[in-house]
Motif scaffolding. Structure first.
Motif, PDB file in Angstrom:
ATOM      1  N   PRO A  67       0.795  -1.242   0.000  1.00 35.14           N
ATOM      2  CA  PRO A  67       0.000   0.000   0.000  1.00 35.14           C
ATOM      3  C   PRO A  67       0.824   1.288   0.000  1.00 35.14           C
ATOM      4  CG  PRO A  67      -0.710  -1.521   1.744  1.00 35.14           C
ATOM      5  CD  PRO A  67       0.603  -1.998   1.240  1.00 35.14           C
ATOM      6  N   PHE A  68       2.127   1.215   0.218  1.00 32.18           N
ATOM      7  CA  PHE A  68       2.921   2.426   0.390  1.00 32.18           C
ATOM      8  C   PHE A  68       3.203   3.117  -0.938  1.00 32.18           C
ATOM      9  CE2 PHE A  68       3.736   0.193   4.348  1.00 32.18           C
ATOM     10  CZ  PHE A  68       3.631   1.219   5.280  1.00 32.18           C
ATOM     11  N   ASP A  69       3.488   4.419  -0.846  1.00 26.90           N
ATOM     12  CA  ASP A  69       3.824   5.196  -2.039  1.00 26.90           C
ATOM     13  C   ASP A  69       5.222   4.866  -2.546  1.00 26.90           C
ATOM     14  OD1 ASP A  69       1.400   6.758  -2.132  1.00 26.90           O
ATOM     15  OD2 ASP A  69       2.148   7.812  -0.360  1.00 26.90           O
ATOM     16  N   ALA A  70       6.117   4.447  -1.652  1.00 20.35           N
ATOM     17  CA  ALA A  70       7.488   4.092  -2.026  1.00 20.35           C
ATOM     18  C   ALA A  70       8.120   3.313  -0.891  1.00 20.35           C
ATOM     19  CB  ALA A  70       8.316   5.344  -2.337  1.00 20.35           C
ATOM     20  N   PRO A 260      23.556   6.992  -5.532  1.00 23.65           N
ATOM     21  CA  PRO A 260      22.159   6.626  -5.282  1.00 23.65           C
ATOM     22  C   PRO A 260      21.622   5.654  -6.336  1.00 23.65           C
ATOM     23  CG  PRO A 260      22.196   8.635  -6.531  1.00 23.65           C
ATOM     24  CD  PRO A 260      23.646   8.169  -6.418  1.00 23.65           C
ATOM     25  N   ALA A 261      20.445   5.114  -6.079  1.00 21.54           N
ATOM     26  CA  ALA A 261      19.813   4.222  -7.051  1.00 21.54           C
ATOM     27  C   ALA A 261      18.315   4.192  -6.832  1.00 21.54           C
ATOM     28  CB  ALA A 261      20.381   2.806  -6.941  1.00 21.54           C
ATOM     29  N   ALA A 262      17.597   3.881  -7.908  1.00 19.83           N
ATOM     30  CA  ALA A 262      16.145   3.714  -7.841  1.00 19.83           C
ATOM     31  C   ALA A 262      15.750   2.454  -8.589  1.00 19.83           C
ATOM     32  CB  ALA A 262      15.442   4.926  -8.446  1.00 19.83           C
ATOM     33  N   ASN A 263      14.841   1.686  -8.004  1.00 21.03           N
ATOM     34  CA  ASN A 263      14.250   0.520  -8.646  1.00 21.03           C
ATOM     35  C   ASN A 263      12.805   0.882  -8.968  1.00 21.03           C
ATOM     36  OD1 ASN A 263      16.471  -1.626  -8.083  1.00 21.03           O
ATOM     37  ND2 ASN A 263      16.082  -0.713  -6.083  1.00 21.03           N
ATOM     38  N   ILE A 264      12.509   1.022 -10.262  1.00 18.21           N
ATOM     39  CA  ILE A 264      11.259   1.644 -10.680  1.00 18.21           C
ATOM     40  C   ILE A 264      10.235   0.626 -11.168  1.00 18.21           C
ATOM     41  CG2 ILE A 264      10.214   3.346 -12.221  1.00 18.21           C
ATOM     42  CD1 ILE A 264      12.134   4.568 -10.216  1.00 18.21           C
ATOM     43  N   ASN A 265       9.037   0.698 -10.595  1.00 19.86           N
ATOM     44  CA  ASN A 265       7.886  -0.014 -11.127  1.00 19.86           C
ATOM     45  C   ASN A 265       7.184   0.921 -12.100  1.00 19.86           C
ATOM     46  OD1 ASN A 265       4.700  -0.180 -10.802  1.00 19.86           O
ATOM     47  ND2 ASN A 265       5.521  -2.254 -10.643  1.00 19.86           N
ATOM     48  N   VAL A 266       7.009   0.490 -13.339  1.00 18.14           N
ATOM     49  CA  VAL A 266       6.489   1.393 -14.364  1.00 18.14           C
ATOM     50  C   VAL A 266       4.991   1.239 -14.622  1.00 18.14           C
ATOM     51  CG1 VAL A 266       8.707   1.611 -15.542  1.00 18.14           C
ATOM     52  CG2 VAL A 266       7.129  -0.209 -16.233  1.00 18.14           C
ATOM     53  N   ASN A 267       4.364   0.205 -14.054  1.00 14.14           N
ATOM     54  CA  ASN A 267       2.942  -0.002 -14.353  1.00 14.14           C
ATOM     55  C   ASN A 267       2.014   0.502 -13.255  1.00 14.14           C
ATOM     56  OD1 ASN A 267       3.032  -1.996 -12.331  1.00 14.14           O
ATOM     57  ND2 ASN A 267       3.283  -3.673 -13.792  1.00 14.14           N
ATOM     58  N   GLY A 268       2.582   1.006 -12.158  1.00 15.18           N
ATOM     59  CA  GLY A 268       1.766   1.587 -11.104  1.00 15.18           C
ATOM     60  C   GLY A 268       1.102   0.593 -10.174  1.00 15.18           C
ATOM     61  N   LYS A 269       1.361  -0.700 -10.356  1.00 16.35           N
ATOM     62  CA  LYS A 269       0.709  -1.705  -9.517  1.00 16.35           C
ATOM     63  C   LYS A 269       1.340  -1.809  -8.139  1.00 16.35           C
ATOM     64  CE  LYS A 269      -0.051  -5.726 -11.356  1.00 16.35           C
ATOM     65  NZ  LYS A 269       0.201  -6.978 -12.126  1.00 16.35           N
ATOM     66  N   TYR A 270       2.637  -1.505  -8.058  1.00 23.45           N
ATOM     67  CA  TYR A 270       3.375  -1.674  -6.811  1.00 23.45           C
ATOM     68  C   TYR A 270       4.265  -0.452  -6.576  1.00 23.45           C
ATOM     69  CZ  TYR A 270       2.128  -6.528  -7.903  1.00 23.45           C
ATOM     70  OH  TYR A 270       1.445  -7.665  -8.226  1.00 23.45           O
ATOM     71  N   PRO A 271       4.720  -0.264  -5.339  1.00 20.46           N
ATOM     72  CA  PRO A 271       5.625   0.858  -5.079  1.00 20.46           C
ATOM     73  C   PRO A 271       7.011   0.619  -5.666  1.00 20.46           C
ATOM     74  CG  PRO A 271       5.335  -0.472  -3.092  1.00 20.46           C
ATOM     75  CD  PRO A 271       4.358  -0.999  -4.107  1.00 20.46           C
ATOM     76  N   SER A 272       7.685   1.704  -6.004  1.00 18.22           N
ATOM     77  CA  SER A 272       9.088   1.640  -6.396  1.00 18.22           C
ATOM     78  C   SER A 272       9.949   1.680  -5.139  1.00 18.22           C
ATOM     79  CB  SER A 272       9.432   2.809  -7.326  1.00 18.22           C
ATOM     80  OG  SER A 272       8.713   2.717  -8.539  1.00 18.22           O
ATOM     81  N   MET A 273      11.217   1.308  -5.282  1.00 19.77           N
ATOM     82  CA  MET A 273      12.116   1.232  -4.126  1.00 19.77           C
ATOM     83  C   MET A 273      13.384   2.033  -4.391  1.00 19.77           C
ATOM     84  SD  MET A 273      13.463  -2.153  -2.083  1.00 19.77           S
ATOM     85  CE  MET A 273      14.121  -2.975  -3.551  1.00 19.77           C
TER      86      MET A 273
END
Length: 355
Positions: A67-70, A260-273
């Protein structure tokens, strides 16, 4: 008032030290801006958690995070407690894969006041877009037979969907920067996956006629990152190649502690990290030596992801004003503590012209 709900996982080693510092910075950014807020929810999942519970996170851990935004991650791993393949696959990689974080994004930039090991680095400012779900890091393969007859097979998996996706993402990022994409390949030595990679890159590039492109073999590209890093803008790479190139990027900046780094979810189903590159660094835990800039720059990337790019730039400018003054930790040749560097960045946020 916009409020972002963030799952905070300090993890292991210096993660426990730098994550709270970066949270202080984000709260200061929100205070200065006045129009947003951050609510951090801390989870104790780590190697110590594994020692106590036999798992890196509970069975419903992903459901708790969904449920989190990130997700704001510190570091994972302590080989003195848990083997790396258990700690990484039980937490970090499981989150990446199950939450479809198919893009890994890592910038490398010459920061004012930080001495690069390169003699003449110029003002390089690049970003590596790495495919984060398949490629050379697939789990397809295995081992058969034993002793002198043993065979190990590791299959690299390149799907058109995954390859196109990471390339389109790279082109979209380049369109907001210097409109130049470099593809990391090795089609002169890897005869199936890399010619396929090159073909898809050519096809995708045709949809972005305003963006300049080039392809470089990974060995030459690694050398060019050292000899002329300022010539690059966006580099798109497979899972393994991107992993290697981003460590070079951290090294030429002056310390892996600032990367730094980002792990991106692109479909909006889950939060990115969002996580720094530096790892848990168990040798300096508890000494006040940990560099908080990697985690704080990671927070900047999280701001960008939330659509707060102006605030992200505001934060990065504050970081550079601090490094320009020589307020840095020992890994950068300084004598300041983790807390002192963080406090200096917060002071710059409050003293700078607001965004």
């Amino acid at each position: 008032m916009k409020q972002f709900e963030v799952a905070s996982i300090p993890g292991d080693g210096i993660g426990i030290e730098v994550v709270p510092q970066a949270e202080r910075v984000l709260k200061a950014v929100a205070d200065v801006h006045g129009g947003l807020a951050f609510q951090f929810h801390s989870f104790p999942w780590s190697c110590q958690y594994y020692i106590e519970h036999g798992v890196m996170m509970p069975e419903n851990g992903l459901e708790q995070l969904k449920p989190f935004d990130a997700i704001f991650l510190g570091a994972v791993g302590d080989p003195n407690l848990v083997p790396d393949h258990i700690s990484l696959w039980g937490l970090l990689i499981q989150i990446r894969r199950e939450f479809e974080q198919v893009i890994n994004m890592r910038p490398a930039k010459r920061l004012d006041g930080i001495q690069s090991p390169l003699q003449n680095p110029k003002d390089f400012d690049l970003v590596v877009i790495r495919e984060n779900s398949e490629g050379e890091y697939s789990t397809v393969g295995g081992r058969i037979h034993s002793k002198e007859d043993e065979v190990a097979i590791q299959n690299a998996v390149f799907t058109r969907r995954g390859t196109e996706r990471v390339m389109r993402y790279a082109f979209e990022v380049a369109a907001k920067r210097k409109c130049f994409v470099t593809s990391a390949t090795k089609s002169n030595g890897i005869v199936h996956s890399m010619p396929f990679w090159d073909q898809v890159f050519k096809e995708v590039s045709e949809g972005y006629p305003a963006i300049k492109t080039e392809s470089q073999h990974i060995d030459a590209l690694a050398a060019f990152l050292v000899t002329k890093p300022a010539s690059f803008d966006v580099i798109v790479a497979s899972n393994l190649f991107g992993d290697i190139l981003t460590d070079i990027g951290a090294a030429i900046m002056g310390s892996i502690g600032i990367a730094p780094a980002a792990n991106i979810n692109v479909n909006g189903k889950y939060p990115s990290m969002f996580e720094p590159v530096h790892g848990s660094a168990p040798d300096i835990v508890g000494k006040g030596l940990a560099n908080p800039i990697g985690q704080i720059w990671t927070a900047k990337m999280m701001l960008d992801h939330f659509g707060e790019e102006e605030l992200g730039s505001f934060l990065l400018d504050a970081i550079e004003r601090v490094t320009r003054k020589g307020i840095v930790t020992a890994d950068l040749g300084g004598a300041h503590s983790t807390d002192e560097v963080t406090t200096a960045i917060i002071d710059e946020l409050y003293n700078a012209p607001s965004v």
